[in-house]
Scaffold this motif. Structure first.
Motif, PDB file in Angstrom:
ATOM      1  N   PRO A 181       0.839  -1.202   0.000  1.00  0.00           N
ATOM      2  CA  PRO A 181       0.000   0.000   0.000  1.00  0.00           C
ATOM      3  C   PRO A 181       0.877   1.256   0.000  1.00  0.00           C
ATOM      4  O   PRO A 181       2.020   1.223   0.446  1.00  0.00           O
ATOM      5  CB  PRO A 181      -0.775  -0.114   1.323  1.00  0.00           C
ATOM      6  N   TYR A 182       0.334   2.350  -0.501  1.00  0.00           N
ATOM      7  CA  TYR A 182       1.086   3.610  -0.478  1.00  0.00           C
ATOM      8  C   TYR A 182       0.119   4.777  -0.310  1.00  0.00           C
ATOM      9  O   TYR A 182      -1.094   4.637  -0.500  1.00  0.00           O
ATOM     10  CB  TYR A 182       1.925   3.772  -1.744  1.00  0.00           C
ATOM     11  N   LEU A 183       0.676   5.921   0.066  1.00  0.00           N
ATOM     12  CA  LEU A 183      -0.141   7.114   0.300  1.00  0.00           C
ATOM     13  C   LEU A 183      -0.101   8.019  -0.925  1.00  0.00           C
ATOM     14  O   LEU A 183       0.919   8.133  -1.599  1.00  0.00           O
ATOM     15  CB  LEU A 183       0.368   7.879   1.526  1.00  0.00           C
ATOM     16  N   LEU A 184      -1.218   8.686  -1.183  1.00  0.00           N
ATOM     17  CA  LEU A 184      -1.320   9.615  -2.305  1.00  0.00           C
ATOM     18  C   LEU A 184      -1.837  10.950  -1.793  1.00  0.00           C
ATOM     19  O   LEU A 184      -2.860  11.004  -1.095  1.00  0.00           O
ATOM     20  CB  LEU A 184      -2.274   9.058  -3.370  1.00  0.00           C
ATOM     21  N   ASP A 185      -1.128  12.025  -2.133  1.00  0.00           N
ATOM     22  CA  ASP A 185      -1.553  13.370  -1.780  1.00  0.00           C
ATOM     23  C   ASP A 185      -2.832  13.688  -2.553  1.00  0.00           C
ATOM     24  O   ASP A 185      -2.899  13.532  -3.765  1.00  0.00           O
ATOM     25  CB  ASP A 185      -0.450  14.372  -2.141  1.00  0.00           C
ATOM     26  N   ILE A 186      -3.867  14.132  -1.844  1.00  0.00           N
ATOM     27  CA  ILE A 186      -5.159  14.397  -2.467  1.00  0.00           C
ATOM     28  C   ILE A 186      -5.063  15.498  -3.512  1.00  0.00           C
ATOM     29  O   ILE A 186      -5.864  15.558  -4.453  1.00  0.00           O
ATOM     30  CB  ILE A 186      -6.211  14.749  -1.385  1.00  0.00           C
ATOM     31  N   ASN A 187      -4.053  16.361  -3.383  1.00  0.00           N
ATOM     32  CA  ASN A 187      -3.886  17.436  -4.359  1.00  0.00           C
ATOM     33  C   ASN A 187      -3.380  16.929  -5.704  1.00  0.00           C
ATOM     34  O   ASN A 187      -3.369  17.671  -6.684  1.00  0.00           O
ATOM     35  CB  ASN A 187      -2.920  18.498  -3.818  1.00  0.00           C
ATOM     36  N   GLU A 188      -2.941  15.662  -5.742  1.00  0.00           N
ATOM     37  CA  GLU A 188      -2.482  15.063  -6.991  1.00  0.00           C
ATOM     38  C   GLU A 188      -3.624  14.403  -7.757  1.00  0.00           C
ATOM     39  O   GLU A 188      -3.443  13.917  -8.865  1.00  0.00           O
ATOM     40  CB  GLU A 188      -1.396  14.014  -6.709  1.00  0.00           C
ATOM     41  N   VAL A 189      -4.824  14.398  -7.149  1.00  0.00           N
ATOM     42  CA  VAL A 189      -5.967  13.709  -7.744  1.00  0.00           C
ATOM     43  C   VAL A 189      -6.729  14.646  -8.682  1.00  0.00           C
ATOM     44  O   VAL A 189      -7.005  15.794  -8.332  1.00  0.00           O
ATOM     45  CB  VAL A 189      -6.915  13.178  -6.645  1.00  0.00           C
ATOM     46  N   ILE A 190      -7.077  14.137  -9.857  1.00  0.00           N
ATOM     47  CA  ILE A 190      -7.860  14.898 -10.834  1.00  0.00           C
ATOM     48  C   ILE A 190      -9.329  14.495 -10.780  1.00  0.00           C
ATOM     49  O   ILE A 190     -10.226  15.335 -10.694  1.00  0.00           O
ATOM     50  CB  ILE A 190      -7.314  14.671 -12.257  1.00  0.00           C
ATOM     51  N   GLU A 191      -9.584  13.184 -10.835  1.00  0.00           N
ATOM     52  CA  GLU A 191     -10.949  12.661 -10.789  1.00  0.00           C
ATOM     53  C   GLU A 191     -10.973  11.389  -9.946  1.00  0.00           C
ATOM     54  O   GLU A 191      -9.967  10.702  -9.823  1.00  0.00           O
ATOM     55  CB  GLU A 191     -11.466  12.307 -12.194  1.00  0.00           C
ATOM     56  N   ILE A 192     -12.177  11.073  -9.430  1.00  0.00           N
ATOM     57  CA  ILE A 192     -12.391   9.809  -8.716  1.00  0.00           C
ATOM     58  C   ILE A 192     -13.664   9.174  -9.259  1.00  0.00           C
ATOM     59  O   ILE A 192     -14.696   9.834  -9.417  1.00  0.00           O
ATOM     60  CB  ILE A 192     -12.503  10.024  -7.196  1.00  0.00           C
ATOM     61  N   TRP A 193     -13.583   7.871  -9.559  1.00  0.00           N
ATOM     62  CA  TRP A 193     -14.714   7.105 -10.092  1.00  0.00           C
ATOM     63  C   TRP A 193     -14.895   5.848  -9.240  1.00  0.00           C
ATOM     64  O   TRP A 193     -13.940   5.130  -8.977  1.00  0.00           O
ATOM     65  CB  TRP A 193     -14.465   6.707 -11.542  1.00  0.00           C
ATOM     66  N   LYS A 194     -16.122   5.584  -8.811  1.00  0.00           N
ATOM     67  CA  LYS A 194     -16.421   4.421  -7.964  1.00  0.00           C
ATOM     68  C   LYS A 194     -16.672   3.174  -8.816  1.00  0.00           C
ATOM     69  O   LYS A 194     -17.464   3.209  -9.756  1.00  0.00           O
ATOM     70  CB  LYS A 194     -17.650   4.713  -7.098  1.00  0.00           C
ATOM     71  N   PHE A 195     -16.006   2.090  -8.475  1.00  0.00           N
ATOM     72  CA  PHE A 195     -16.162   0.813  -9.183  1.00  0.00           C
ATOM     73  C   PHE A 195     -17.628   0.365  -9.171  1.00  0.00           C
ATOM     74  O   PHE A 195     -18.297   0.383  -8.137  1.00  0.00           O
ATOM     75  CB  PHE A 195     -15.291  -0.249  -8.506  1.00  0.00           C
ATOM     76  N   VAL A 196     -18.116  -0.055 -10.345  1.00  0.00           N
ATOM     77  CA  VAL A 196     -19.477  -0.588 -10.461  1.00  0.00           C
ATOM     78  C   VAL A 196     -19.430  -2.047 -10.910  1.00  0.00           C
ATOM     79  O   VAL A 196     -20.002  -2.929 -10.280  1.00  0.00           O
ATOM     80  CB  VAL A 196     -20.308   0.255 -11.461  1.00  0.00           C
ATOM     81  N   ASN A 197     -18.751  -2.308 -12.022  1.00  0.00           N
ATOM     82  CA  ASN A 197     -18.563  -3.683 -12.499  1.00  0.00           C
ATOM     83  C   ASN A 197     -17.392  -3.701 -13.472  1.00  0.00           C
ATOM     84  O   ASN A 197     -16.770  -2.662 -13.712  1.00  0.00           O
ATOM     85  CB  ASN A 197     -19.839  -4.251 -13.147  1.00  0.00           C
TER      86      ASN A 197
END
Length: 270
Positions: free
Chosen positions: A216-232
């Protein structure tokens, strides 16, 4: 387009209550060089821009183009916590999307060949409109979905070459621990991982794999552009089924029991 770098640097340094010499030392620069950037008499190269962006925890684009004199108190509180990103989705996040000829939402599929350019083209209509599209009738109508390619072996049973269908997340505070998400990052691009929030640390999330070989590793939230929730997900092959020792032992015992019952039944007939 007006550039606010000089005034922003001065504002950010004063907010941190640091001297020019202190900041220059942290950045590995001379005081005169940093002073020149603050006073607008010198322009930093890309390497120094990256250093300043990471030091102040402000995206480079905003460091250059956003007038930080107009930031609200809540914006400054977010900067102080290291969470400059719009975590709650209060500001409008422009999501470029396609619709069918009947004006119905469609699922854009990002092919493997086009995935490398997604971090640059995600908001570009010209990039989005050439993506293949499809529809899945069983999905909820009031949500936005997109399909992303998966490579590597870090998230079994989702195998390399599969496509994950995911739902767009506007408010990142709704993320649930131990759930799979597609994270679009500035550096890594499309990342498929199990996400966990870190108590007391709003500026980072933990990303982990279902494959225990990956740490596991940590990611700075400021490096995030988009987030998508898994559906299938859509795969070209069936996932491998592994049976634990306990389940295998139970299965063998069950078979032995059935064999003994059959033998008893045969003896009774004779």
């Amino acid at each position: 387009m007006e550039i606010y770098l000089a005034s922003n640097l001065k504002l950010l340094r004063k907010y941190r209550k640091m001297s020019q010499e202190d900041v220059a030392k942290e950045l590995g620069l001379t005081r005169s060089s940093y002073s020149g950037y603050e006073n607008g008499v010198a322009e930093p190269g890309i390497e120094n821009l990256v250093k300043m962006s990471k030091f102040y925890r402000i995206p480079m684009d905003d460091l250059l183009k956003r007038n930080m004199n107009e930031l609200t108190e809540s914006d400054w509180q977010a900067i102080e916590k290291g969470v400059y990103a719009d975590v709650k989705g209060r500001k409008l996040r422009v999501l470029t999307a396609m619709v069918s000829e009947e004006n119905n939402d469609v699922i854009e599929m990002v092919p493997q060949k086009a995935s490398a350019g997604y971090t640059l083209g995600y908001a570009d209509p010209d990039y989005i409109k050439v993506l293949p599209t499809f529809q899945l009738p069983f999905l909820k109508k009031d949500r936005k979905y997109r399909s992303f390619p998966i490579s590597g072996d870090s998230m079994p049973p989702v195998s390399s070459g599969s496509h994950v269908v995911a739902e767009y997340v506007q408010n990142w505070e709704t993320i649930k621990n131990n759930q799979p998400y597609i994270i679009i990052t500035k550096e890594e691009g499309i990342v498929f991982k199990i996400v966990n929030k870190i108590p007391g640390k709003e500026n980072v999330i933990q990303l982990s794999s279902t494959n225990p070989l990956y740490e596991p590793y940590l990611l700075d939230i400021n490096e995030v552009i988009e987030i998508w929730k898994f559906v299938n997900y859509i795969a070209h092959d069936l996932p491998e089924v592994t049976i634990s020792e306990n389940d295998l032992l139970k299965s063998v015992k069950g078979i032995q029991k059935q064999v003994n019952e059959i033998k008893s039944f045969i003896k009774k007939d004779y």
